[in-house]
Design a protein around this motif. Sequence first.
Motif, PDB file in Angstrom:
ATOM      1  N   UNK A 284       1.150 -59.462   2.019  1.00 36.16           N
ATOM      2  CA  UNK A 284       1.341 -60.391   3.143  1.00 36.16           C
ATOM      3  C   UNK A 284       0.055 -60.562   3.959  1.00 36.16           C
ATOM      4  N   UNK A 285      -0.622 -59.454   4.181  1.00 43.32           N
ATOM      5  CA  UNK A 285      -1.868 -59.516   4.966  1.00 43.32           C
ATOM      6  C   UNK A 285      -2.897 -60.393   4.249  1.00 43.32           C
ATOM      7  N   UNK A 286      -3.016 -60.208   2.938  1.00 40.26           N
ATOM      8  CA  UNK A 286      -3.969 -61.025   2.180  1.00 40.26           C
ATOM      9  C   UNK A 286      -3.622 -62.508   2.323  1.00 40.26           C
ATOM     10  N   UNK A 287      -2.330 -62.785   2.150  1.00 39.39           N
ATOM     11  CA  UNK A 287      -1.920 -64.180   2.186  1.00 39.39           C
ATOM     12  C   UNK A 287      -2.134 -64.790   3.565  1.00 39.39           C
ATOM     13  N   UNK A 288      -1.697 -64.065   4.570  1.00 38.88           N
ATOM     14  CA  UNK A 288      -1.792 -64.575   5.937  1.00 38.88           C
ATOM     15  C   UNK A 288      -3.230 -64.891   6.335  1.00 38.88           C
ATOM     16  N   UNK A 289      -4.183 -64.074   5.851  1.00 43.83           N
ATOM     17  CA  UNK A 289      -5.582 -64.251   6.258  1.00 43.83           C
ATOM     18  C   UNK A 289      -6.411 -65.008   5.229  1.00 43.83           C
ATOM     19  N   UNK A 290      -5.729 -65.559   4.224  1.00 38.75           N
ATOM     20  CA  UNK A 290      -6.442 -66.409   3.260  1.00 38.75           C
ATOM     21  C   UNK A 290      -7.423 -65.663   2.387  1.00 38.75           C
ATOM     22  N   UNK A 291      -7.132 -64.387   2.113  1.00 41.92           N
ATOM     23  CA  UNK A 291      -8.053 -63.575   1.307  1.00 41.92           C
ATOM     24  C   UNK A 291      -7.716 -63.713  -0.175  1.00 41.92           C
ATOM     25  N   UNK A 292      -8.708 -64.073  -0.968  1.00 38.82           N
ATOM     26  CA  UNK A 292      -8.546 -64.141  -2.416  1.00 38.82           C
ATOM     27  C   UNK A 292      -8.843 -62.769  -3.000  1.00 38.82           C
ATOM     28  N   UNK A 293      -7.904 -62.254  -3.810  1.00 42.02           N
ATOM     29  CA  UNK A 293      -8.033 -60.884  -4.301  1.00 42.02           C
ATOM     30  C   UNK A 293      -8.474 -60.857  -5.767  1.00 42.02           C
ATOM     31  N   UNK A 294      -9.505 -60.063  -6.044  1.00 41.11           N
ATOM     32  CA  UNK A 294      -9.989 -59.836  -7.409  1.00 41.11           C
ATOM     33  C   UNK A 294      -9.742 -58.366  -7.709  1.00 41.11           C
ATOM     34  N   UNK A 295      -8.895 -58.058  -8.701  1.00 44.46           N
ATOM     35  CA  UNK A 295      -8.559 -56.648  -8.836  1.00 44.46           C
ATOM     36  C   UNK A 295      -8.542 -56.127 -10.257  1.00 44.46           C
ATOM     37  N   UNK A 296      -8.400 -54.823 -10.364  1.00 43.69           N
ATOM     38  CA  UNK A 296      -8.264 -54.215 -11.690  1.00 43.69           C
ATOM     39  C   UNK A 296      -6.799 -54.331 -12.134  1.00 43.69           C
ATOM     40  N   UNK A 297      -6.480 -53.752 -13.279  1.00 48.88           N
ATOM     41  CA  UNK A 297      -5.130 -53.951 -13.831  1.00 48.88           C
ATOM     42  C   UNK A 297      -4.031 -53.382 -12.945  1.00 48.88           C
ATOM     43  N   UNK A 298      -4.310 -52.219 -12.360  1.00 48.56           N
ATOM     44  CA  UNK A 298      -3.292 -51.602 -11.509  1.00 48.56           C
ATOM     45  C   UNK A 298      -3.021 -52.448 -10.269  1.00 48.56           C
ATOM     46  N   UNK A 299      -4.073 -53.043  -9.733  1.00 51.20           N
ATOM     47  CA  UNK A 299      -3.898 -53.914  -8.570  1.00 51.20           C
ATOM     48  C   UNK A 299      -3.087 -55.141  -8.959  1.00 51.20           C
ATOM     49  N   UNK A 300      -3.388 -55.679 -10.145  1.00 53.83           N
ATOM     50  CA  UNK A 300      -2.676 -56.873 -10.616  1.00 53.83           C
ATOM     51  C   UNK A 300      -1.191 -56.565 -10.843  1.00 53.83           C
ATOM     52  N   UNK A 301      -0.907 -55.314 -11.228  1.00 59.21           N
ATOM     53  CA  UNK A 301       0.482 -54.930 -11.465  1.00 59.21           C
ATOM     54  C   UNK A 301       1.258 -54.819 -10.151  1.00 59.21           C
ATOM     55  N   UNK A 302       0.571 -54.480  -9.081  1.00 59.08           N
ATOM     56  CA  UNK A 302       1.254 -54.238  -7.809  1.00 59.08           C
ATOM     57  C   UNK A 302       1.294 -55.457  -6.894  1.00 59.08           C
ATOM     58  N   UNK A 303       0.303 -56.352  -7.043  1.00 62.11           N
ATOM     59  CA  UNK A 303       0.150 -57.447  -6.075  1.00 62.11           C
ATOM     60  C   UNK A 303       0.191 -58.811  -6.763  1.00 62.11           C
TER      61      UNK A 303
END
Lengths: 421, 421
Positions: A284-303
């Motif tokens: 929610x925080x990422x979305x609310x603040x317009x942050x684009x997320x680049x992540x590893x596989x574990x991050x992609x699995x969770x978010x």
Amino acid sequence: MTLTMTKTMTVEEQAISAKKAAKQLGILSTDDKNEALIILADALENNYEAILAENEKDLQNGREKGFEDAFMDRLALTRERIVDFAEGLRQVAEHDDPIGDVLSDWTLENGLNVKEIRVPLGVIGMIYEARPNVTVDAAGLALKSGNAIILKGGSSALSSNKAIVDIMHQALENTKVPKDAIQFIATTDREATQQLFTMKEHIDVLIPRGGGALIKAVVENATVPVLETGVGNCHLYVDGEADTEKALKIMINAKTDRPAVCNAAETLIVHQAWLENNKQQLAEAFQEHGITVHGDEKAAAALPNVVPATETDWADEYLSLDMAIKVVDNIDEAIEHIDQYGTKHSEAIITENAVNARKFLQVVDAAALYHNASTRFTDGGALGFGAEIGISTQKLHARGPMGLPALTTRKYVMVGDGLVR
Amino acid sequence: MTLTMTKTMTVEEQAISAKKAAKQLGILSTDDKNEALIILADALENNYEAILAENEKDLQNGREKGFEDAFMDRLALTRERIVDFAEGLRQVAEHDDPIGDVLSDWTLENGLNVKEIRVPLGVIGMIYEARPNVTVDAAGLALKSGNAIILKGGSSALSSNKAIVDIMHQALENTKVPKDAIQFIATTDREATQQLFTMKEHIDVLIPRGGGALIKAVVENATVPVLETGVGNCHLYVDGEADTEKALKIMINAKTDRPAVCNAAETLIVHQAWLENNKQQLAEAFQEHGITVHGDEKAAAALPNVVPATETDWADEYLSLDMAIKVVDNIDEAIEHIDQYGTKHSEAIITENAVNARKFLQVVDAAALYHNASTRFTDGGALGFGAEIGISTQKLHARGPMGLPALTTRKYVMVGDGLVR
């Protein structure tokens, strides 16, 4: 045939002239230097229209070349910004003068008195990119610390910088500071910059300020000593025992407050356990603040909406609302990642676990380390150092925000009465 | 096929290994480091015969190559010299540990606590010439200041240095200091040295110790930051109002006490009026102490046996019982000469005139300035700094004799409770 001084002087002649002026400036009294700073401030304020007119030329040129908005914003001057420049100079006048400070003083058994006295470095070569404020800030800090300065700004701000320096030169006529103490290289060719790299005879230190490519070029090619500033690939490590509210608040601040500056966070390293418990709020925080997320596989699995991260995501600064996310199983993995990709600028741990906090602060190698606070504090003003000439990411001479003392050295002065060894 | 570790490791692998060891060493307690220093000292003393046997190989090689006496003298070890090495390590154990010192500590209005803490640099690359004592001194100072060190000594002392390092490595097995914290590059090829120049990833600072050519090569080619040491083209200026006795005593001491070291005086600048009044005594002093004089025309007119001086006489160190003499009409001419030819090491004025003394001490740009005292005092031991790793002639980071603090940097550690900017 009449040519102006500036046009007929070579870069080397300018450097020689700066060195000569440095000798005069270096022994001026604090009052004389402060008076000059105030006169410079008034002159810039009073001549703001002339500066804005020249700035418009740079802006016009920038528009023609299709520069990005953020770049144009840094280049654009307004009356308010010029008033801020002047205010900055007045603040520098109020700082303590470091020159002449006796750093230590002792007498040997044989009677030899030894004093360690703070003195100016001599001549500073400042190589920088777009922002015209560096022209004023650097000149002011150099003057206060008794150093002559050679300014080589970016070509995109040439007219603005030239206007500012012309006004400063005129103003210095009414002061005890020799106007040759501020040299401006009024050319856009790269050769001039390269000449500065090797003038060890005349220049005591080079300070590059700008993007990574500029800094790299100076560090790799200069034989003059360099004060390395600024690239900040900063990390936030959210530990397993991080407080959710603190972690989110600090992440949002470190990433979004001013994404384009060097103390903004670029990578979030997050403990697997914390992520499991907080993935909803984090997303929610990422979305609310317009942050684009680049992540590893574990991050992609969770978010949601995670762009797969590549090597450059870990290695480079975004300077934008993008953020890399790496998921780890423990603090050691986090520290290892920082060791590999950090630029020794600012690194933070968010945790309620005192042992982990202590370990992070002790083991991570960087100028500024934070426990439960935002990396955005790495700034001369924010930490109470006063004006800064840049943030050093090197280990020698100065580390972190560099104020006036970073522009000084010392001499040992020994007095005897015919003493021999 | 069995190869020893040292043989199979590349220079880069050694540097990586040093960096890893630096992390362990950097957080050891003062007691653990001091204990290791004492164990190293004992080991060197107890194994002096093994060192002398290897030293004999270097001496034999030196004799075959026809090295000069002074060089052979610096290379030659004796039981006493090895006992001195050990004593040096024990003294370093007694020095205060600079690591962990809180240099400043303040709390901002928002509650952020800021501490500036002294930490090791990390990995030091030491590049030096003949003298095997540097191997021991540098390793000891690095260890005490929490730094790993990569030693690259001169090829003429290879066997001696290797023997010393082998003994230190064995001794470290009984300490908490990882033996990888002392790396020795056991090859004579220049490529190994050049590899050290650019390993910014693994090496934090290079310290060259030796002749001007070595130092120049490092400064001009290294991208790793350099602590420049040692070339001392030192001047004595005997002013018009110099006391004869003091002037002669200081001249003799600064020139003849140890002519081959960097703080020995190389040029005597003498005021015309003083020379007129004292030429007899000065000539006698030169003769009595076996000093060969190279001078300008005015010196030749006043003194016997003056060899005409050329540009190199003004510019280079003799490191022998030769001395250049320049005659001047006033202090400004003297200062100008020093500006042109000095190496920013040590410069002295002999005068009873307080105004001239003040001017000289304020205006001349050098690490160490003397009034009525010999330049020979520029030395960590003589000035009471304790052991030194060299004498810095640069302005950044460290100036003059460099003790333990020169081998450190600082980190800023900030603690908040969820603080953002």
